[in-house]
Motif scaffolding. Structure first.
Motif, PDB file in Angstrom:
ATOM      1  N   ALA A  10     -28.330  36.283 -12.922  1.00 18.98           N
ATOM      2  CA  ALA A  10     -27.927  37.250 -11.942  1.00 18.98           C
ATOM      3  C   ALA A  10     -26.528  37.219 -11.405  1.00 18.98           C
ATOM      4  CB  ALA A  10     -28.836  36.747 -10.433  1.00 18.98           C
ATOM      5  N   PRO A  11     -26.107  38.441 -11.230  1.00 16.55           N
ATOM      6  CA  PRO A  11     -24.546  38.608 -10.844  1.00 16.55           C
ATOM      7  C   PRO A  11     -24.200  37.694  -9.774  1.00 16.55           C
ATOM      8  CG  PRO A  11     -25.810  40.837 -10.972  1.00 16.55           C
ATOM      9  CD  PRO A  11     -26.807  39.810 -11.153  1.00 16.55           C
ATOM     10  N   GLY A  12     -23.395  36.903  -9.885  1.00 18.62           N
ATOM     11  CA  GLY A  12     -22.824  35.812  -8.893  1.00 18.62           C
ATOM     12  C   GLY A  12     -23.133  34.561  -9.422  1.00 18.62           C
ATOM     13  N   ALA A  13     -23.909  34.456 -10.179  1.00 20.01           N
ATOM     14  CA  ALA A  13     -24.132  32.930 -11.171  1.00 20.01           C
ATOM     15  C   ALA A  13     -22.976  32.646 -11.879  1.00 20.01           C
ATOM     16  CB  ALA A  13     -25.459  33.143 -12.039  1.00 20.01           C
ATOM     17  N   PHE A  14     -22.965  31.541 -11.935  1.00 20.43           N
ATOM     18  CA  PHE A  14     -21.827  30.865 -12.592  1.00 20.43           C
ATOM     19  C   PHE A  14     -21.841  29.424 -13.540  1.00 20.43           C
ATOM     20  CE2 PHE A  14     -21.544  29.389  -8.328  1.00 20.43           C
ATOM     21  CZ  PHE A  14     -21.666  27.905  -8.409  1.00 20.43           C
ATOM     22  N   PHE A  15     -21.117  29.559 -14.541  1.00 19.40           N
ATOM     23  CA  PHE A  15     -21.086  28.105 -15.348  1.00 19.40           C
ATOM     24  C   PHE A  15     -20.019  27.893 -16.096  1.00 19.40           C
ATOM     25  CE2 PHE A  15     -21.706  32.418 -17.789  1.00 19.40           C
ATOM     26  CZ  PHE A  15     -20.978  32.036 -18.948  1.00 19.40           C
ATOM     27  N   ASN A  16     -19.762  26.892 -16.319  1.00 18.30           N
ATOM     28  CA  ASN A  16     -18.624  25.991 -16.940  1.00 18.30           C
ATOM     29  C   ASN A  16     -18.537  26.651 -18.514  1.00 18.30           C
ATOM     30  OD1 ASN A  16     -16.411  24.650 -17.922  1.00 18.30           O
ATOM     31  ND2 ASN A  16     -17.024  22.863 -16.962  1.00 18.30           N
ATOM     32  N   ALA A  17     -17.476  27.582 -18.534  1.00 20.94           N
ATOM     33  CA  ALA A  17     -16.968  27.961 -19.861  1.00 20.94           C
ATOM     34  C   ALA A  17     -16.318  27.276 -20.584  1.00 20.94           C
ATOM     35  CB  ALA A  17     -16.765  29.330 -19.971  1.00 20.94           C
ATOM     36  N   GLY A  18     -15.421  26.198 -20.322  1.00 20.55           N
ATOM     37  CA  GLY A  18     -14.798  25.393 -20.716  1.00 20.55           C
ATOM     38  C   GLY A  18     -13.167  25.203 -20.212  1.00 20.55           C
ATOM     39  N   PRO A  19     -12.341  26.183 -20.525  1.00 26.10           N
ATOM     40  CA  PRO A  19     -11.314  26.304 -19.798  1.00 26.10           C
ATOM     41  C   PRO A  19     -11.349  26.789 -18.345  1.00 26.10           C
ATOM     42  CG  PRO A  19     -11.422  28.102 -21.251  1.00 26.10           C
ATOM     43  CD  PRO A  19     -12.617  27.229 -21.547  1.00 26.10           C
ATOM     44  N   ALA A  20     -12.515  27.250 -18.006  1.00 28.83           N
ATOM     45  CA  ALA A  20     -12.876  28.013 -16.673  1.00 28.83           C
ATOM     46  C   ALA A  20     -14.020  28.114 -16.299  1.00 28.83           C
ATOM     47  CB  ALA A  20     -12.072  29.305 -16.475  1.00 28.83           C
ATOM     48  N   VAL A  21     -14.717  27.873 -14.976  1.00 30.84           N
ATOM     49  CA  VAL A  21     -15.767  28.201 -14.872  1.00 30.84           C
ATOM     50  C   VAL A  21     -15.829  29.675 -14.447  1.00 30.84           C
ATOM     51  CG1 VAL A  21     -17.486  28.023 -12.753  1.00 30.84           C
ATOM     52  CG2 VAL A  21     -16.449  25.796 -13.509  1.00 30.84           C
ATOM     53  N   ALA A  81      -8.921  28.412 -26.174  1.00 29.10           N
ATOM     54  CA  ALA A  81      -9.197  27.339 -25.293  1.00 29.10           C
ATOM     55  C   ALA A  81     -10.721  27.518 -24.973  1.00 29.10           C
ATOM     56  CB  ALA A  81      -8.624  27.194 -24.113  1.00 29.10           C
ATOM     57  N   LEU A  82     -11.145  28.889 -24.828  1.00 28.14           N
ATOM     58  CA  LEU A  82     -12.641  29.251 -24.707  1.00 28.14           C
ATOM     59  C   LEU A  82     -13.331  29.111 -26.040  1.00 28.14           C
ATOM     60  CD1 LEU A  82     -14.250  30.832 -22.275  1.00 28.14           C
ATOM     61  CD2 LEU A  82     -13.730  32.924 -23.768  1.00 28.14           C
ATOM     62  N   ASN A  83     -12.941  29.354 -27.181  1.00 35.12           N
ATOM     63  CA  ASN A  83     -13.525  29.344 -28.372  1.00 35.12           C
ATOM     64  C   ASN A  83     -13.711  27.812 -28.575  1.00 35.12           C
ATOM     65  OD1 ASN A  83     -14.313  30.488 -31.041  1.00 35.12           O
ATOM     66  ND2 ASN A  83     -12.821  29.307 -31.863  1.00 35.12           N
ATOM     67  N   ASP A  84     -12.528  27.132 -28.720  1.00 31.32           N
ATOM     68  CA  ASP A  84     -12.673  25.377 -28.947  1.00 31.32           C
ATOM     69  C   ASP A  84     -13.843  24.920 -28.012  1.00 31.32           C
ATOM     70  OD1 ASP A  84     -10.697  25.879 -30.648  1.00 31.32           O
ATOM     71  OD2 ASP A  84      -9.250  25.198 -29.509  1.00 31.32           O
ATOM     72  N   ALA A  85     -14.017  25.617 -26.698  1.00 31.62           N
ATOM     73  CA  ALA A  85     -15.101  24.758 -25.797  1.00 31.62           C
ATOM     74  C   ALA A  85     -16.441  24.943 -26.307  1.00 31.62           C
ATOM     75  CB  ALA A  85     -14.900  25.234 -24.412  1.00 31.62           C
ATOM     76  N   GLY A  86     -16.535  26.070 -27.101  1.00 32.94           N
ATOM     77  CA  GLY A  86     -17.908  26.078 -27.844  1.00 32.94           C
ATOM     78  C   GLY A  86     -19.139  26.849 -27.090  1.00 32.94           C
ATOM     79  N   VAL A  87     -18.701  27.176 -25.747  1.00 30.89           N
ATOM     80  CA  VAL A  87     -19.803  27.775 -24.877  1.00 30.89           C
ATOM     81  C   VAL A  87     -19.794  29.337 -25.313  1.00 30.89           C
ATOM     82  CG1 VAL A  87     -20.524  28.187 -22.583  1.00 30.89           C
ATOM     83  CG2 VAL A  87     -19.654  26.033 -23.080  1.00 30.89           C
ATOM     84  N   ILE A  88     -18.730  29.817 -25.312  1.00 33.72           N
ATOM     85  CA  ILE A  88     -18.657  31.195 -25.659  1.00 33.72           C
ATOM     86  C   ILE A  88     -17.706  31.583 -26.887  1.00 33.72           C
ATOM     87  CG2 ILE A  88     -17.968  33.646 -24.842  1.00 33.72           C
ATOM     88  CD1 ILE A  88     -18.507  32.682 -21.947  1.00 33.72           C
ATOM     89  N   PRO A  89     -18.238  31.786 -28.093  1.00 31.04           N
ATOM     90  CA  PRO A  89     -17.348  31.845 -29.009  1.00 31.04           C
ATOM     91  C   PRO A  89     -16.443  33.186 -29.070  1.00 31.04           C
ATOM     92  CG  PRO A  89     -19.667  31.630 -29.723  1.00 31.04           C
ATOM     93  CD  PRO A  89     -19.624  31.838 -28.327  1.00 31.04           C
ATOM     94  N   ALA A  90     -14.995  32.749 -29.674  1.00 32.39           N
ATOM     95  CA  ALA A  90     -14.465  33.963 -29.532  1.00 32.39           C
ATOM     96  C   ALA A  90     -14.836  35.573 -30.313  1.00 32.39           C
ATOM     97  CB  ALA A  90     -13.001  33.845 -30.345  1.00 32.39           C
ATOM     98  N   ASP A  91     -15.844  35.523 -30.969  1.00 34.87           N
ATOM     99  CA  ASP A  91     -16.148  36.584 -31.574  1.00 34.87           C
ATOM    100  C   ASP A  91     -17.314  37.199 -30.883  1.00 34.87           C
ATOM    101  OD1 ASP A  91     -18.351  34.678 -32.182  1.00 34.87           O
ATOM    102  OD2 ASP A  91     -18.511  34.986 -34.337  1.00 34.87           O
ATOM    103  N   LYS A  92     -17.725  36.493 -29.899  1.00 34.97           N
ATOM    104  CA  LYS A  92     -18.853  37.054 -28.734  1.00 34.97           C
ATOM    105  C   LYS A  92     -17.876  37.626 -27.622  1.00 34.97           C
ATOM    106  CE  LYS A  92     -22.408  36.157 -31.173  1.00 34.97           C
ATOM    107  NZ  LYS A  92     -23.091  37.099 -32.080  1.00 34.97           N
TER     108      LYS A  92
END
Length: 225
Positions: A10-21, A81-92
């Protein structure tokens, strides 16, 4: 851990993506989802003073995000840093055209084409008014202040929009970016806040239609109407 696609949050939901929530701001029909850091990742200048930063494309207008040091850093250091965290790959993370129109609507600079940016003033207004952005202190938009080449629009916690010199290092940086809505996340149960559409996906169309007809027949009112 719970497996869920970003498009079902849902809009407003949040999660930890590595370098930032990051917070889900909006899903789009073309398969993109707009995310933004839940809070700024730090304070720093929009761009640094001339001759103190090694930029490959010098730009005489320091409030032009397309040539700012922030744009460079967000699309190198933060994206890595986002890519290295492995939650959201840079190519996505999807390249997008971010409007650089002034706050009065005049567009001197066109668009900045990049993956990571900050929200322009109209989107700050939209998502702040919708209760999706928590703003604690002054932070940057990517919107130039109309009529000059040095000032950039900024926003305060009470929603007031103002402007500061591009050299001002007291404003926060809130990364924003579009991603492929089909990305699968592995979330903690308390991070899973599903959209209405996702909550209804277990029901058939007939079941949903029958429930609507039942409520109409019973004279039940929807509090949102």
């Amino acid at each position: 851990m719970v497996k869920e696609k970003i498009k079902n949050l849902a809009p407003g939901a949040f999660f930890n993506a590595g370098p930032a929530v990051v917070t889900v701001l909006e899903h789009f029909a073309d398969g993109r989802t707009l995310l933004a850091a839940k809070e700024p990742i730090g304070n720093r200048p929009f761009t640094v003073r001339p001759f103190t930063y090694d930029r490959t494309d010098p730009e005489p207008n320091p409030n032009n995000f397309a040539f700012s040091s922030l744009r460079y850093d967000l699309n190198t250091d933060f994206l890595d840093a986002l890519n290295d965290a492995g939650v959201i790959p840079a190519d996505k993370v999807l390249e997008a055209e971010w409007s650089l129109a002034d706050h009065d609507g005049t567009n001197r600079y066109g668009v900045a084409v990049c993956k990571i940016a900050m929200l322009p003033e109209p989107l700050i207004r939209k998502y702040y008014d919708a209760g999706l952005l928590e703003i604690d202190d002054w932070e940057w938009t990517i919107t130039p202040h109309a009529g000059d080449a040095d000032d950039v629009r900024s926003v305060h916690s009470d929603g007031v929009l103002y402007y500061d010199s591009a050299w001002d290092g007291s404003n926060g940086v809130r990364p924003a970016f579009f991603v492929d809505s089909e990305i699968c996340l592995f979330l903690e149960p308390d991070e899973v806040e599903l959209s209405d559409a996702a909550l209804l996906r277990e029901f058939t169309s007939k079941q949903l239609a029958d429930e609507v007809l039942r409520r109409i027949a019973a004279g039940e009112d929807d509090e949102d109407e």
